[in-house]
Design an enzyme around this catalytic site. Structure first.
Site, PDB file in Angstrom:
ATOM      1  N   THR A 230       0.784  -1.346   0.110  1.00 38.78           N
ATOM      2  CA  THR A 230       0.207   0.111  -0.292  1.00 38.78           C
ATOM      3  C   THR A 230       0.721   0.792   0.042  1.00 38.78           C
ATOM      4  O   THR A 230       0.121   2.183  -0.569  1.00 38.78           O
ATOM      5  CB  THR A 230      -0.735   0.286   1.031  1.00 38.78           C
ATOM      6  OG1 THR A 230      -1.220  -1.184   1.399  1.00 38.78           O
ATOM      7  CG2 THR A 230      -2.390   1.415   0.971  1.00 38.78           C
TER       8      THR A 230
ATOM      9  N   LYS B 263       1.595 -12.872   6.698  1.00 40.10           N
ATOM     10  CA  LYS B 263       0.339 -12.413   5.871  1.00 40.10           C
ATOM     11  C   LYS B 263       0.414 -12.984   4.590  1.00 40.10           C
ATOM     12  O   LYS B 263       0.487 -12.880   4.283  1.00 40.10           O
ATOM     13  CB  LYS B 263       0.917 -10.971   5.902  1.00 40.10           C
ATOM     14  CG  LYS B 263       0.173 -10.075   5.228  1.00 40.10           C
ATOM     15  CD  LYS B 263       0.606  -7.971   4.800  1.00 40.10           C
ATOM     16  CE  LYS B 263      -0.609  -7.617   4.332  1.00 40.10           C
ATOM     17  NZ  LYS B 263      -0.211  -5.864   3.369  1.00 40.10           N
TER      18      LYS B 263
ATOM     19  N   VAL C  67      -3.642  -7.450   8.330  1.00 44.67           N
ATOM     20  CA  VAL C  67      -3.196  -6.143   8.772  1.00 44.67           C
ATOM     21  C   VAL C  67      -3.980  -5.130   7.103  1.00 44.67           C
ATOM     22  O   VAL C  67      -4.479  -6.072   6.043  1.00 44.67           O
ATOM     23  CB  VAL C  67      -1.374  -6.901   7.663  1.00 44.67           C
ATOM     24  CG1 VAL C  67      -0.467  -5.761   7.202  1.00 44.67           C
ATOM     25  CG2 VAL C  67      -0.340  -7.673   8.753  1.00 44.67           C
TER      26      VAL C  67
ATOM     27  N   TYR D  33       4.990 -13.044   3.379  1.00 38.37           N
ATOM     28  CA  TYR D  33       4.475 -12.014   3.219  1.00 38.37           C
ATOM     29  C   TYR D  33       3.595 -12.653   2.154  1.00 38.37           C
ATOM     30  O   TYR D  33       4.417 -12.762   1.074  1.00 38.37           O
ATOM     31  CB  TYR D  33       4.224 -10.592   2.631  1.00 38.37           C
ATOM     32  CG  TYR D  33       3.346  -9.785   2.219  1.00 38.37           C
ATOM     33  CD1 TYR D  33       1.955 -10.098   1.739  1.00 38.37           C
ATOM     34  CD2 TYR D  33       4.055  -8.699   1.913  1.00 38.37           C
ATOM     35  CE1 TYR D  33       0.728  -9.247   1.357  1.00 38.37           C
ATOM     36  CE2 TYR D  33       3.208  -7.740   1.688  1.00 38.37           C
ATOM     37  CZ  TYR D  33       1.790  -7.977   1.227  1.00 38.37           C
ATOM     38  OH  TYR D  33       0.795  -7.146   0.340  1.00 38.37           O
TER      39      TYR D  33
END
EC number: 4.3.3.7
Length: 302
Positions: free
Chosen positions: A46, A164, A206, A135
């Site tokens: 992001t 994640k 998250v 991730y």
């Protein structure tokens, strides 16, 4: 890593000249913490991290960790598609005061095999003492980190503490939660999958949407973790349209648009990211108005 709740994958605010808007970033950190967010993620997806230079990447992590000042944990995103550079990134980030964990996504573009992924993450984990959060985001990286590979990594490196999971594959997440040690934390990386992941035993989320609604997302996740499913469902249903709208176009376009409507940042991007379309903007503005998000907040003075 004994951490549950909701963390925010922070955006990176820019100025008109595309420089990092440090006052706005510091203000976002303070707002997030005051709103009850449990931890912050610097330089994830992001944050438009691929558009940052190496020096800017380090600077963003330093700003966030410095401003957080130990009030909440800070994860530093250290993803790179070259293992040597990912290792070096992790080493550098681990030296920044206030950084509490290293977040590393699958190497993008290369499309490595499961053995390649295993060796990549193992090299990063062995380079640092901090907890490492895997991730998995196949939609961005072009490869999926399979549960069997995760379990091999957990067995090989004790500081690989969590994942994640952004695969949006609930059966895969369920398999991982069923087979992994209880000490290994699984976090949803998808706002829409948070409640399902937590119901299966996940430790939290998250979040992208918590950039816009940190208090509300923290409350929703906290309710789910504490088994208050009535409240968790109520909040999810209320904010579900925004969670969906945040991905009408490539993230973080919609999120930055809403934050600009809220007066918290200037709406600036770095190419190849561009402003959202007029149709998306109109829908976002309507949703933000309906949710009461358009109370004017002065952008921090520069």
């Amino acid at each position: 890593m004994d951490l549950s709740g909701c963390g925010t994958a922070l955006i990176t605010p820019f100025r008109a000249d595309e420089s990092i808007d440090e006052p706005a970033l510091r203000a976002l950190v303070d707002w997030q913490i005051a709103s009850g967010i449990d931890w912050l993620v610097a330089c994830g997806t992001t944050a438009e991290t691929p558009t940052l230079t190496h020096d800017e990447w380090l600077r963003v992590i330093r700003i966030i960790a410095e401003q957080a000042a130990g009030r909440v944990p800070v994860w530093a995103g250290c993803t790179h598609n070259a293992t040597r550079q990912a290792v070096e990134n992790a080493r550098q980030a681990a030296q920044i005061p206030g950084v509490t964990a290293i977040l590393v996504a699958n190497p993008y573009y290369n499309k490595p095999t499961q053995q390649g992924l295993y060796e990549h993450f193992l090299a990063v984990a062995r380079a640092v003492e901090l907890p490492v959060v895997l991730y998995n985001i196949p939609s961005r990286t072009g490869c999926n980190l399979e549960p069997e590979t995760v379990l091999r990594l957990v067995g090989a490196a004790p500081n690989i503490a969590a994942i994640k999971e952004s695969s949006s594959n609930l059966p895969q997440i369920g398999e991982l939660l069923t087979r992994a040690p209880e000490s290994f934390r699984v976090y949803s990386g998808d706002d829409n999958m948070a409640l399902g992941t937590i119901a299966l035993g996940g430790a939290g989320l998250v979040s992208v949407a918590s950039n816009e609604i940190p208090r509300e997302m923290a409350e929703m996740v906290r309710a789910a973790v504490q088994n208050d499913w009535a409240l968790a469902r109520q909040l999810h249903r209320k904010y579900f349209p925004l969670l969906q709208a945040n991905f009408l176009e490539t993230s973080p376009g919609p999120v930055k648009a809403v934050l600009a409507m809220m007066g918290r940042i200037e709406e600036r991007y770095r190419l190849p990211m561009t402003p959202v379309s007029s149709a998306t903007r109109a829908r976002l503005e309507r949703l933000a108005g309906e949710l009461g998000l358009l109370v004017e907040t002065p952008v921090p003075q520069r």
